[in-house]
Scaffold this motif. Sequence first.
Motif, PDB file in Angstrom:
ATOM      1  N   GLU A   1       6.813   4.989   9.961  1.00  8.01           N
ATOM      2  CA  GLU A   1       5.416   5.040  10.357  1.00  8.01           C
ATOM      3  C   GLU A   1       4.391   5.254   9.246  1.00  8.01           C
ATOM      4  OE1 GLU A   1       4.652   6.902  14.074  1.00  8.01           O
ATOM      5  OE2 GLU A   1       6.761   6.688  14.861  1.00  8.01           O
ATOM      6  N   ILE A   2       3.435   4.605   9.009  1.00  2.08           N
ATOM      7  CA  ILE A   2       2.672   4.787   8.040  1.00  2.08           C
ATOM      8  C   ILE A   2       1.201   4.842   8.405  1.00  2.08           C
ATOM      9  CG2 ILE A   2       1.965   4.240   5.455  1.00  2.08           C
ATOM     10  CD1 ILE A   2       4.785   2.998   5.176  1.00  2.08           C
ATOM     11  N   ASP A   3       0.598   5.717   7.945  1.00  2.00           N
ATOM     12  CA  ASP A   3      -0.964   5.976   8.222  1.00  2.00           C
ATOM     13  C   ASP A   3      -1.762   4.795   7.335  1.00  2.00           C
ATOM     14  OD1 ASP A   3      -3.705   6.558   8.347  1.00  2.00           O
ATOM     15  OD2 ASP A   3      -3.429   8.569   8.108  1.00  2.00           O
ATOM     16  N   PRO A   4      -2.261   3.975   8.171  1.00  2.00           N
ATOM     17  CA  PRO A   4      -3.132   2.612   7.267  1.00  2.00           C
ATOM     18  C   PRO A   4      -3.895   2.974   6.247  1.00  2.00           C
ATOM     19  CG  PRO A   4      -3.295   2.644   9.746  1.00  2.00           C
ATOM     20  CD  PRO A   4      -2.842   3.928   9.500  1.00  2.00           C
ATOM     21  N   ASP A   5      -4.492   4.241   6.343  1.00  2.00           N
ATOM     22  CA  ASP A   5      -5.475   4.697   5.253  1.00  2.00           C
ATOM     23  C   ASP A   5      -4.846   4.930   3.978  1.00  2.00           C
ATOM     24  OD1 ASP A   5      -7.418   4.808   7.391  1.00  2.00           O
ATOM     25  OD2 ASP A   5      -7.530   7.126   7.676  1.00  2.00           O
ATOM     26  N   LEU A   6      -3.425   5.027   3.911  1.00  2.00           N
ATOM     27  CA  LEU A   6      -2.723   4.825   2.837  1.00  2.00           C
ATOM     28  C   LEU A   6      -2.682   3.552   1.976  1.00  2.00           C
ATOM     29  CD1 LEU A   6      -0.033   7.807   3.802  1.00  2.00           C
ATOM     30  CD2 LEU A   6      -1.920   8.124   2.121  1.00  2.00           C
ATOM     31  N   GLY A   7      -2.488   2.533   2.803  1.00  2.00           N
ATOM     32  CA  GLY A   7      -2.684   1.353   2.140  1.00  2.00           C
ATOM     33  C   GLY A   7      -1.007   0.971   1.534  1.00  2.00           C
ATOM     34  N   LEU A   8      -0.376   1.568   2.278  1.00  2.00           N
ATOM     35  CA  LEU A   8       1.189   1.254   1.806  1.00  2.00           C
ATOM     36  C   LEU A   8       1.882   0.512   2.856  1.00  2.00           C
ATOM     37  CD1 LEU A   8       2.548   4.682   0.710  1.00  2.00           C
ATOM     38  CD2 LEU A   8       1.950   2.793  -0.593  1.00  2.00           C
ATOM     39  N   SER A   9       2.893  -0.419   2.551  1.00  2.00           N
ATOM     40  CA  SER A   9       3.587  -1.049   3.829  1.00  2.00           C
ATOM     41  C   SER A   9       4.810  -0.528   4.111  1.00  2.00           C
ATOM     42  CB  SER A   9       4.204  -2.593   3.088  1.00  2.00           C
ATOM     43  OG  SER A   9       5.041  -2.273   2.027  1.00  2.00           O
ATOM     44  N   ASP A  10       5.202  -0.536   5.337  1.00  2.00           N
ATOM     45  CA  ASP A  10       6.678   0.356   5.797  1.00  2.00           C
ATOM     46  C   ASP A  10       7.675  -0.173   4.977  1.00  2.00           C
ATOM     47  OD1 ASP A  10       6.529  -2.202   6.917  1.00  2.00           O
ATOM     48  OD2 ASP A  10       7.013  -1.489   8.898  1.00  2.00           O
ATOM     49  N   GLU A  11       7.647  -1.483   4.483  1.00  2.00           N
ATOM     50  CA  GLU A  11       8.741  -2.272   3.692  1.00  2.00           C
ATOM     51  C   GLU A  11       8.927  -1.149   2.463  1.00  2.00           C
ATOM     52  OE1 GLU A  11       6.435  -4.264   4.626  1.00  2.00           O
ATOM     53  OE2 GLU A  11       7.366  -5.205   6.277  1.00  2.00           O
ATOM     54  N   ARG A  12       7.963  -1.117   1.810  1.00  2.00           N
ATOM     55  CA  ARG A  12       7.947  -0.128   0.293  1.00  2.00           C
ATOM     56  C   ARG A  12       8.550   1.334   0.438  1.00  2.00           C
ATOM     57  NH1 ARG A  12       2.949  -0.990  -2.978  1.00  2.00           N
ATOM     58  NH2 ARG A  12       4.203  -0.049  -4.405  1.00  2.00           N
ATOM     59  N   LEU A  13       7.954   1.891   1.553  1.00  2.67           N
ATOM     60  CA  LEU A  13       8.622   3.151   1.756  1.00  2.67           C
ATOM     61  C   LEU A  13      10.165   2.873   2.383  1.00  2.67           C
ATOM     62  CD1 LEU A  13       8.049   6.363   1.958  1.00  2.67           C
ATOM     63  CD2 LEU A  13       7.201   6.012   4.228  1.00  2.67           C
ATOM     64  N   MET A  14      10.358   2.173   3.015  1.00  4.34           N
ATOM     65  CA  MET A  14      11.608   1.889   3.471  1.00  4.34           C
ATOM     66  C   MET A  14      12.663   1.749   2.278  1.00  4.34           C
ATOM     67  SD  MET A  14      13.592   1.885   6.233  1.00  4.34           S
ATOM     68  CE  MET A  14      14.623   0.908   7.547  1.00  4.34           C
ATOM     69  N   GLU A  15      12.290   0.764   1.584  1.00  2.00           N
ATOM     70  CA  GLU A  15      13.013   0.593   0.327  1.00  2.00           C
ATOM     71  C   GLU A  15      13.003   1.844  -0.520  1.00  2.00           C
ATOM     72  OE1 GLU A  15      12.601  -1.834  -3.857  1.00  2.00           O
ATOM     73  OE2 GLU A  15      11.079  -1.934  -2.566  1.00  2.00           O
ATOM     74  N   SER A  16      12.235   2.666  -0.824  1.00  2.00           N
ATOM     75  CA  SER A  16      12.258   4.000  -1.649  1.00  2.00           C
ATOM     76  C   SER A  16      13.405   5.037  -0.920  1.00  2.00           C
ATOM     77  CB  SER A  16      10.938   4.544  -1.499  1.00  2.00           C
ATOM     78  OG  SER A  16      11.118   5.653  -2.113  1.00  2.00           O
ATOM     79  N   LEU A  17      12.957   5.015   0.454  1.00  2.00           N
ATOM     80  CA  LEU A  17      14.181   6.021   1.099  1.00  2.00           C
ATOM     81  C   LEU A  17      15.520   5.602   1.091  1.00  2.00           C
ATOM     82  CD1 LEU A  17      12.071   6.936   4.387  1.00  2.00           C
ATOM     83  CD2 LEU A  17      12.464   8.360   2.435  1.00  2.00           C
ATOM     84  N   THR A  18      15.727   4.320   1.450  1.00  2.38           N
ATOM     85  CA  THR A  18      16.931   3.622   1.372  1.00  2.38           C
ATOM     86  C   THR A  18      17.807   3.806  -0.009  1.00  2.38           C
ATOM     87  OG1 THR A  18      16.397   2.037   2.851  1.00  2.38           O
ATOM     88  CG2 THR A  18      18.370   1.482   1.664  1.00  2.38           C
ATOM     89  N   ARG A  19      17.059   3.314  -1.188  1.00  2.00           N
ATOM     90  CA  ARG A  19      17.480   3.482  -2.704  1.00  2.00           C
ATOM     91  C   ARG A  19      17.971   5.080  -2.827  1.00  2.00           C
ATOM     92  NH1 ARG A  19      16.548  -0.003  -6.646  1.00  2.00           N
ATOM     93  NH2 ARG A  19      15.467  -2.057  -5.880  1.00  2.00           N
ATOM     94  N   ALA A  20      17.005   5.995  -2.573  1.00  2.00           N
ATOM     95  CA  ALA A  20      17.255   7.444  -2.737  1.00  2.00           C
ATOM     96  C   ALA A  20      18.221   8.146  -2.119  1.00  2.00           C
ATOM     97  CB  ALA A  20      15.955   8.324  -2.493  1.00  2.00           C
ATOM     98  N   LEU A  21      18.625   7.558  -0.597  1.00  2.00           N
ATOM     99  CA  LEU A  21      19.578   8.107   0.127  1.00  2.00           C
ATOM    100  C   LEU A  21      21.163   7.464  -0.516  1.00  2.00           C
ATOM    101  CD1 LEU A  21      18.105   7.882   3.472  1.00  2.00           C
ATOM    102  CD2 LEU A  21      18.907   9.993   2.496  1.00  2.00           C
ATOM    103  N   LEU A  22      20.978   6.032  -0.745  1.00  2.00           N
ATOM    104  CA  LEU A  22      22.214   5.555  -1.370  1.00  2.00           C
ATOM    105  C   LEU A  22      22.435   6.180  -2.676  1.00  2.00           C
ATOM    106  CD1 LEU A  22      21.414   1.714  -0.276  1.00  2.00           C
ATOM    107  CD2 LEU A  22      23.354   3.414   0.465  1.00  2.00           C
ATOM    108  N   GLY A  23      21.521   6.748  -3.603  1.00  2.00           N
ATOM    109  CA  GLY A  23      21.829   7.193  -4.823  1.00  2.00           C
ATOM    110  C   GLY A  23      22.337   8.467  -4.774  1.00  2.00           C
ATOM    111  N   LEU A  24      22.343   9.240  -3.592  1.00  2.00           N
ATOM    112  CA  LEU A  24      22.878  10.564  -3.542  1.00  2.00           C
ATOM    113  C   LEU A  24      24.505  10.772  -3.846  1.00  2.00           C
ATOM    114  CD1 LEU A  24      21.386  11.817  -0.016  1.00  2.00           C
ATOM    115  CD2 LEU A  24      20.657  12.788  -2.539  1.00  2.00           C
TER     116      LEU A  24
END
Length: 160
Positions: free
Chosen positions: A64-87
């Motif tokens: 869930e992303i505050d629209p005031d930040l101007g980010l898409s949920d896909e971009r944050l999801m990609e970042s979280l996924t990459r970081a978790l897979l990189g552990l």
Amino acid sequence: MTQRILTLLMLSVLLAGCATAPERPKTVRQALFGLGERAAEQVAASPTLPTPATDQVLLLATPEIDPDLGLSDERLMESLTRALLGLDDGPQVLDWRPALADAGRNQWRLDSRLNASAPRLQLSDRELLPYRLTLTLRRPGSDQALWQAHIDGALDATAL
């Protein structure tokens, strides 16, 4: 003969390039890359997740992303996924879907919410977006939070 040696040399350079670690994201995603790494470290340190982490499955819900930040949920999801897979020795990571509500004992749902925590900060050379990322671990099919963490910071608007 020379052409054959040149071809072998080029092939070895190509294979060596494929064998190296993937490059870090370019500037456009750099801010979210760092946020994803911090979030992954927080989740990995959670006392809620049993060990070894490699036996666990994290089901990532759409952020869930505050629209005031101007980010898409896909971009944050990609970042979280990459970081978790990189552990190192980290959990398996899947996208959460409602059909996974009756999951096994080794599965955990990770919810994330990114909110603007203050108005935009205008500096002389850039604009910063203060945020608070809330991470919550739940059992699939349950709304009860078993663990929660907050990460506060600011994103450089020009890097998004």
